[in-house]
Scaffold this active site. Structure first.
Site, mmCIF file in Angstrom:
data_model
loop_
_atom_site.group_PDB
_atom_site.id
_atom_site.type_symbol
_atom_site.label_atom_id
_atom_site.label_comp_id
_atom_site.label_asym_id
_atom_site.label_seq_id
_atom_site.Cartn_x
_atom_site.Cartn_y
_atom_site.Cartn_z
ATOM 1 N N LYS A 26 22.581 2.705 44.954
ATOM 2 C CA LYS A 26 21.343 2.438 44.223
ATOM 3 C C LYS A 26 20.556 1.331 44.897
ATOM 4 O O LYS A 26 19.348 1.459 45.124
ATOM 5 C CB LYS A 26 21.682 2.056 42.776
ATOM 6 C CG LYS A 26 20.550 2.231 41.809
ATOM 7 C CD LYS A 26 20.986 1.909 40.381
ATOM 8 C CE LYS A 26 21.870 2.999 39.814
ATOM 9 N NZ LYS A 26 22.510 2.598 38.540
ATOM 10 N N ARG A 95 21.891 -3.343 36.602
ATOM 11 C CA ARG A 95 22.354 -1.982 36.876
ATOM 12 C C ARG A 95 23.502 -1.971 37.866
ATOM 13 O O ARG A 95 23.470 -2.653 38.868
ATOM 14 C CB ARG A 95 21.201 -1.145 37.465
ATOM 15 C CG ARG A 95 19.871 -1.393 36.809
ATOM 16 C CD ARG A 95 18.718 -0.771 37.584
ATOM 17 N NE ARG A 95 18.804 0.676 37.656
ATOM 18 C CZ ARG A 95 17.994 1.406 38.400
ATOM 19 N NH1 ARG A 95 17.066 0.829 39.163
ATOM 20 N NH2 ARG A 95 18.121 2.722 38.419
ATOM 21 N N GLY A 104 26.431 7.870 35.598
ATOM 22 C CA GLY A 104 26.765 7.532 34.222
ATOM 23 C C GLY A 104 28.147 6.934 34.030
ATOM 24 O O GLY A 104 28.565 6.675 32.906
ATOM 25 N N MET A 106 29.307 4.020 35.123
ATOM 26 C CA MET A 106 29.322 2.591 34.856
ATOM 27 C C MET A 106 28.090 2.233 34.027
ATOM 28 O O MET A 106 27.316 3.101 33.666
ATOM 29 C CB MET A 106 29.386 1.829 36.160
ATOM 30 C CG MET A 106 30.732 2.021 36.841
ATOM 31 S SD MET A 106 30.790 1.254 38.431
ATOM 32 C CE MET A 106 29.597 2.183 39.306
ATOM 33 N N ARG A 367 18.463 9.147 45.421
ATOM 34 C CA ARG A 367 19.739 9.393 46.080
ATOM 35 C C ARG A 367 19.761 10.845 46.523
ATOM 36 O O ARG A 367 18.992 11.660 46.016
ATOM 37 C CB ARG A 367 20.908 9.106 45.144
ATOM 38 C CG ARG A 367 20.910 10.002 43.934
ATOM 39 C CD ARG A 367 21.996 9.647 42.935
ATOM 40 N NE ARG A 367 21.644 10.239 41.656
ATOM 41 C CZ ARG A 367 22.060 9.787 40.484
ATOM 42 N NH1 ARG A 367 22.824 8.720 40.412
ATOM 43 N NH2 ARG A 367 21.709 10.390 39.377
ATOM 44 N N HIS A 483 24.328 14.957 31.148
ATOM 45 C CA HIS A 483 25.614 14.611 31.758
ATOM 46 C C HIS A 483 26.430 15.848 32.085
ATOM 47 O O HIS A 483 26.918 16.030 33.198
ATOM 48 C CB HIS A 483 26.383 13.692 30.806
ATOM 49 C CG HIS A 483 27.747 13.364 31.291
ATOM 50 N ND1 HIS A 483 28.861 14.052 30.873
ATOM 51 C CD2 HIS A 483 28.167 12.475 32.210
ATOM 52 C CE1 HIS A 483 29.917 13.568 31.504
ATOM 53 N NE2 HIS A 483 29.523 12.611 32.312
ATOM 54 N N SER A 801 52.875 32.572 64.361
ATOM 55 C CA SER A 801 52.002 32.269 63.235
ATOM 56 C C SER A 801 52.732 31.230 62.387
ATOM 57 O O SER A 801 53.845 31.476 61.917
ATOM 58 C CB SER A 801 51.723 33.530 62.422
ATOM 59 O OG SER A 801 50.963 33.185 61.287
ATOM 60 N N CYS A 868 49.043 31.095 59.040
ATOM 61 C CA CYS A 868 48.782 31.793 57.789
ATOM 62 C C CYS A 868 49.273 30.848 56.689
ATOM 63 O O CYS A 868 49.820 29.810 56.974
ATOM 64 C CB CYS A 868 49.490 33.140 57.762
ATOM 65 S SG CYS A 868 51.256 33.048 58.061
ATOM 66 N N TYR A 888 43.688 30.735 65.846
ATOM 67 C CA TYR A 888 43.044 31.254 64.635
ATOM 68 C C TYR A 888 43.708 30.691 63.378
ATOM 69 O O TYR A 888 44.829 30.177 63.419
ATOM 70 C CB TYR A 888 43.084 32.787 64.604
ATOM 71 C CG TYR A 888 44.458 33.380 64.383
ATOM 72 C CD1 TYR A 888 44.942 33.588 63.091
ATOM 73 C CD2 TYR A 888 45.282 33.724 65.458
ATOM 74 C CE1 TYR A 888 46.205 34.118 62.880
ATOM 75 C CE2 TYR A 888 46.536 34.257 65.263
ATOM 76 C CZ TYR A 888 47.006 34.450 63.970
ATOM 77 O OH TYR A 888 48.250 34.964 63.752
HETATM 78 P P1 ADP Z 1 22.744 5.196 36.013
HETATM 79 O O1 ADP Z 1 23.528 4.694 37.179
HETATM 80 O O2 ADP Z 1 23.614 5.553 34.880
HETATM 81 O O3 ADP Z 1 21.754 6.230 36.401
HETATM 82 P P2 ADP Z 1 20.616 3.285 36.014
HETATM 83 O O4 ADP Z 1 20.943 1.927 36.490
HETATM 84 O O5 ADP Z 1 19.928 4.152 36.991
HETATM 85 O O6 ADP Z 1 21.925 3.952 35.463
HETATM 86 O O7 ADP Z 1 19.742 3.142 34.725
HETATM 87 C C1 ADP Z 1 19.478 4.226 33.891
HETATM 88 C C2 ADP Z 1 18.014 4.302 33.563
HETATM 89 O O8 ADP Z 1 17.540 3.090 33.035
HETATM 90 C C3 ADP Z 1 17.115 4.557 34.741
HETATM 91 O O9 ADP Z 1 17.053 5.897 35.070
HETATM 92 C C4 ADP Z 1 15.792 4.059 34.265
HETATM 93 O O10 ADP Z 1 15.124 5.045 33.550
HETATM 94 C C5 ADP Z 1 16.177 2.922 33.358
HETATM 95 N N1 ADP Z 1 15.953 1.692 34.091
HETATM 96 C C6 ADP Z 1 16.793 1.014 34.888
HETATM 97 N N2 ADP Z 1 16.192 -0.065 35.423
HETATM 98 C C7 ADP Z 1 14.928 -0.074 34.951
HETATM 99 C C8 ADP Z 1 13.785 -0.924 35.153
HETATM 100 N N3 ADP Z 1 13.834 -1.974 35.962
HETATM 101 N N4 ADP Z 1 12.650 -0.591 34.505
HETATM 102 C C9 ADP Z 1 12.602 0.482 33.697
HETATM 103 N N5 ADP Z 1 13.620 1.314 33.475
HETATM 104 C C10 ADP Z 1 14.779 1.047 34.095
HETATM 105 MG MG MG Z 2 20.248 6.117 37.446
HETATM 106 MG MG MG Z 3 25.232 3.212 36.023
#
Ligand code: ADP
Ligand code: MG
Ligand code: MG
Length: 920
Positions: A26, A95, A104, A106, A367, A483, A801, A868, A888
């Site tokens: 990220k 984050r 999702g 963490m 990503r 999810h 083989s 095989c 092979y």
């Molecule tokens: P995950 O790893 O579970 O995707 P994120 O860290 O990406 O978690 O956060 C989930 C959501 O929270 C993001 O998709 C975004 O919509 C919102 N978010 C995170 N940081 C910000 C920010 N600085 N401003 C606005 N929304 C945020």
């Molecule tokens: Mg995210």
């Molecule tokens: Mg996360």
């Protein structure tokens, strides 16, 4: 001192975005986007190694704390706001973000920096009290659950009470609405400021009651609690399970990103969403995703509100066009521009998270996008055609482990089926199984060998083990990026999501569906219980009652093209294991270059043949055995005719009889009696013979070529059948290349004797028919002694083989049938890196393969060497077999295209290593 906190903002980013090991995925994406001049809210990333340090000491080192303070100062300056300053408050998100994407798994905290004074200040500044307290109450709930360890439940209850009061104030009659319908009639956005303000007080009271602590008012204290919570979340249960599944090392740790907030919930011109630069299930080239107006990001992914499509064409027919494209065309076009920039830059399809604040687009994450195998193949081929990547890169882009699902069965279009409902086609493929409603149950039942379909209102990261265990996933709520959908696609598992016609009742362990007739009128309601069977079609979103038959797919289109490119690169040939003409035909259609293993014993289990087989086994002398074998000969010949015909022009390796004879005898008393009657042999005699044949360890018993040493007439009959079949077909113009293979040899003498049997049969058949057929003679190498004595064996054998299944059992002393009790523990605790029956044990079994091939070839330069056994279809093992120079691999027909791809990747990866070496 090494730098551990990296600032991004104002068009520049510190830290090298290529260092995902430092910044996490990220953080690297945020740095990269910032550097590209895209609109990214400023912030800073704390390096992943700090999380590893934290895991040992439970505290963030002082020098890192000082670095964070400096970076925070810069952030405040850039944002023109300060943490905790009511006049110009800075709010941040905290984050997580590991090197590999763990969606999702963490935790994230939004709107951090709030307290009563800041909320009041924000309300005054934005002239929007509702917004300020909405952000505040969200923050308290998130911070409490993530950082302070308070349960989510009481917060949900509190907001439902606020909703009820709002409903009353609005005059909505609640009595006939369920919770879901009420949420739709009275959404969060209808709850007004005063109510939200009261909610913040209630939330704090909950924290006090549940944790015995005051909710922290000091934004700095909040920040450190949040940072530590992110680091701690690396070791939460679901993250650990996810890492095991995806083989992510525990010591990578997670980076932590602190970023200025932008607000998708500021007004009606604000929104949050997720988007793919191409369609993740089909690979089609257009934006694809979901969004929600006036919402924060968590609303989109949590599945609590059903999100809207991003693109116009995806809006439901007849319904009003609620797409982002229609509602906010400016922002949509901007998002398209960003998508193009990022695809060009990364030369790959991206998965984006964004927020629109009062009409302005902000990018929050990018990503490399997870995609179905189908999309992976189509995107790779399309990007070659668009000039974005080379063919070699396209070949490396597709995971061979995932593509066999493309060839796996889909629902038979002609089969009668009863459609119950439709959901979103979230992850393609057909799946059939017993309904279960929770993840633990799914895991338990599938361990008992039952196919299950996990049915949930929605899935959460806690359900991951159940998703893994199930054949397919069905959810009532949530969109294509929910999810369940994301995780299922990642695992290549069929998933139907957001089937809103389903009413799932966990308590009753049942699901009720309203089934509509063709004219769209509700026709009936069907209730399915735990244990009932349903079938899902993840490609269309169809949900069917009972079991629906399936049909297999063909190798065509972009996949065919990609595999053809692979053929131009690879040196390893790919054959298939096929025991029947049908298997052989399938294999050939998938590009097999011959049969690497045709097991003859399967031919004897047929009802008509097993009798003759049993007669042979029960015979007292050679004459008796010969009489029975004479009955088997025509059957055997027919089998070979069928397979040779399918494989005209290609080699077919036939393994002569291998299993111990008692496997052919019945075990139940009733069957024994029947046998005695049919054969006119007294029951005692049969019982006696069965007892004689009993072995304590059949795997190491009287089997393989050992059978032919004591009963030469068995292999003689089989050889005769092969030659007669070959001669018959040659007359028709079929080009037969028979390779006769002796199982379980450990000495030259065994091969000399069996070769003599084969040659005698050949001579006899050729003389009688006045024709001849070319063939080669070889052996399986499946015992360590055979590998060690490969030089001697190669004096007689023209090909080897490696039977790596038995070779693994014998080398490691592991019984494949019994290892299930402890082998998983060995893998989980790292004693063995992988299951050696799935992926070849390179240092042990692999070394024997390498040594055997080398010793054999030293004796006979043109010795043909193949594999095989299961490993012939495992991409990682295929790489190894390429590296040690085998000729092979042979695998199951459905894995042939994947093996072709893996063999080409092996060439490219070996080249890559050669280049790296030169550089050093
Ligand atoms: P995950 O790893 O579970 O995707 P994120 O860290 O990406 O978690 O956060 C989930 C959501 O929270 C993001 O998709 C975004 O919509 C919102 N978010 C995170 N940081 C910000 C920010 N600085 N401003 C606005 N929304 C945020
Ligand atoms: Mg995210
Ligand atoms: Mg996360």
């Amino acid at each position: 001192m090494t730098k551990r906190v990296f600032f991004f903002g104002g068009g520049k980013a510190e830290g090298d975005p290529a260092r995902r090991d430092v910044l996490g995925g990220k953080g690297a994406g945020l740095a990269e986007m910032t550097g590209l001049g895209l609109p990214v809210p400023p912030g800073f990333t704390i390096a992943a190694e700090v999380s590893t340090a934290f895991a040992h000491t439970q505290r963030v080192p002082d020098d890192v704390r000082r670095e964070v303070e400096v970076a925070l100062g810069r952030l405040e300056e850039t944002a023109g706001a300060r943490l905790g300053d009511p006049a110009a408050p800075l709010l941040v998100s905290v984050r997580s973000g590991a090197r590999a994407s763990m969606p999702g798994m963490m935790d994230t905290i939004l709107n951090l920096g709030m307290n009563d004074a800041v909320a009041a200040g924000l309300a005054a500044r934005t002239r929007d009290r509702r917004f300020a307290f909405d952000a505040y109450r969200r923050f308290i709930a998130m911070h409490a659950t993530v950082a302070l360890g308070v349960d989510r439940e009481p917060f949900d209850q509190a907001i439902e009470q606020a909703r009820a009061r709002t409903a009353a104030a609005l005059g909505v009659d609640r009595s006939r609405l369920n919770a879901e319908e009420l949420r739709r009639r009275v959404p969060d956005s209808a709850i007004e400021a005063g109510e939200l303000e009261r909610l913040t007080a209630t939330y704090k009271e909950i924290v006090r009651r549940k944790s015995g602590r005051e909710f922290p008012d000091d934004p700095r204290e909040q920040l450190w609690q949040a940072i530590e919570a992110v680091f701690r979340s690396w070791n939460n249960h679901r993250a650990i399970v996810y890492r095991r599944m995806h083989e992510i090392p525990d010591d990578w740790g997670t980076a932590c990103n602190v970023q200025a907030m932008v607000f998708g919930n500021l007004d009606e011109r604000s929104a949050s969403g997720v988007a793919f630069t191409r369609d993740p299930s089909t690979g089609d080239r257009h934006l694809y995703g979901e969004w929600l107006p006036n919402a924060q990001g968590e609303d989109v992914v949590a599945g609590t509100r059903t999100p809207l499509p991003i693109r116009s064409a995806a809006a439901a027919k007849g319904a009003s066009d609620d797409s982002l494209q229609a509602r906010m065309p400016e922002a949509y076009r901007e998002l398209e521009r960003v998508a193009t920039t990022l695809e060009r830059h990364f030369r790959d399809m991206q998965d984006l998270e964004f927020t629109i604040q009062s009409g302005n687009l902000f990018m929050l994450q990018c990503r490399s996008a997870k995609r179905t195998a189908h999309a992976a193949v189509r995107v790779a081929v399309a990007m070659v055609n668009e000039g974005l990547i080379t063919r070699d890169e396209a070949i490396l882009r597709v995971d061979p482990g995932s593509v066999d699902q493309l060839l796996h069965p889909t629902l038979d279009p002609r089969a009668p089926k009863r459609l119950l409902a439709r959901g979103l086609p979230a992850s393609p493929g057909a799946a059939c199984g017993y309904i279960v409603f929770d993840a633990d149950e799914a895991e338990k039942r599938s361990q008992h060998g039952k196919p299950v379909i996990l049915v949930r209102i929605e899935t959460s990261p806690e359900d991951i083990h159940g998703v893994k265990a199930a054949r397919g996933i069905l959810t009532a709520r949530g969109g294509m990026t929910s999810h369940a959908a994301v995780v299922a696609r990642g695992m290549g598992k069929p998933c139907v999501a957001g089937a809103s016609a389903l009413a799932v009742n966990y308590q009753a362990q049942s699901v009720t569906v309203t089934v509509y007739d063709d004219s769209g009128r509700p026709a009936e309601t069907v209730t399915l219980k735990k244990g009932d069977v349903i079938t899902l079609d993840g490609g269309t979103g169809g949900i069917y009652a009972g079991e629906v038959p399936t049909v297999s797919a063909a190798l065509s289109g972009e996949f065919g093209e990609l595999v053809a490119w692979a053929d131009g690169l690879r040196s390893l040939k790919v054959r298939a294991n096929a025991d029947t003409p049908i298997d052989a035909r399938t294999a050939r259609a998938f590009g097999a270059e011959g049969v690497g293993l045709c097991r003859t014993e399967h031919m004897f289990f047929d009802e008509k043949r097993i009798e003759a087989m049993r007669e042979m086994i029960l015979a007292d002398d050679t004459a008796g055995r010969q009489a029975a074998l004479d009955k088997l000969l025509p059957f055997q010949r027919t089998d070979f005719v069928g397979i040779f015909r399918e494989m005209s022009g290609l080699p077919v390796t036939i393994r002569l009889l291998d299993p111990p004879l008692h496997e052919f005898l019945p075990t139940e008393a009733r069957q024994l009696e029947q046998l005695s009657k049919i054969m006119g042999v007294p029951l005692e005699r049969i019982a006696q013979r069965t007892k004689e044949l009993h072995e304590f360890n059949p795997m190491l018993g009287h089997r393989g070529c050992r059978l032919a040493i004591t009963y030469p007439e068995i292999y003689a009959m089989q050889s005769r059948a092969i030659f007669e079949a070959a001669i018959e077909l040659q007359k028709e113009g079929v080009d037969v290349h028979a390779e006769i293979m002796i199982p379980l040899a450990i000495s030259r003498a065994e091969l000399e004797r069996t070769r003599a049997i084969v040659e005698a049969a050949a001579k006899d058949v050729f003389e009688r028919s006045g024709a001849s057929a070319a063939y080669t003679f070889g052996t399986m190498i499946e015992l360590p002694r055979a590998a060690l004595l490969a030089g001697e064996l190669a004096q007689v054998a023209e090909f080897f083989s490696f039977g790596t299944n038995d070779l693994t059992q014998a080398t490691m002393g592991l019984s494949r049938d019994d290892a299930g009790k402890f082998l998983p523990v060995y893998v989980q605790t790292g004693i063995l890196p992988k299951d050696p029956f799935v992926s070849i044990d390179r240092p042990g079994v692999g070394a024997l393969v390498e040594l055997g091939a080398e010793r054999g070839r030293r004796e006979r330069a043109n010795l043909k060497v193949g594999v095989c056994g299961e490993h012939g279809g495992d991409p990682d093992s295929i790489r190894f077999f390429h590296d040690v120079g085998l000729d092979y691999v042979s695998c199951s027909p459905f894995r042939v295209p994947a093996a072709r791809l893996a063999a080409a990747q092996a060439v490219l990866l070996a080249r890559g290593r050669a280049v790296d070496k030169k550089r050093d």
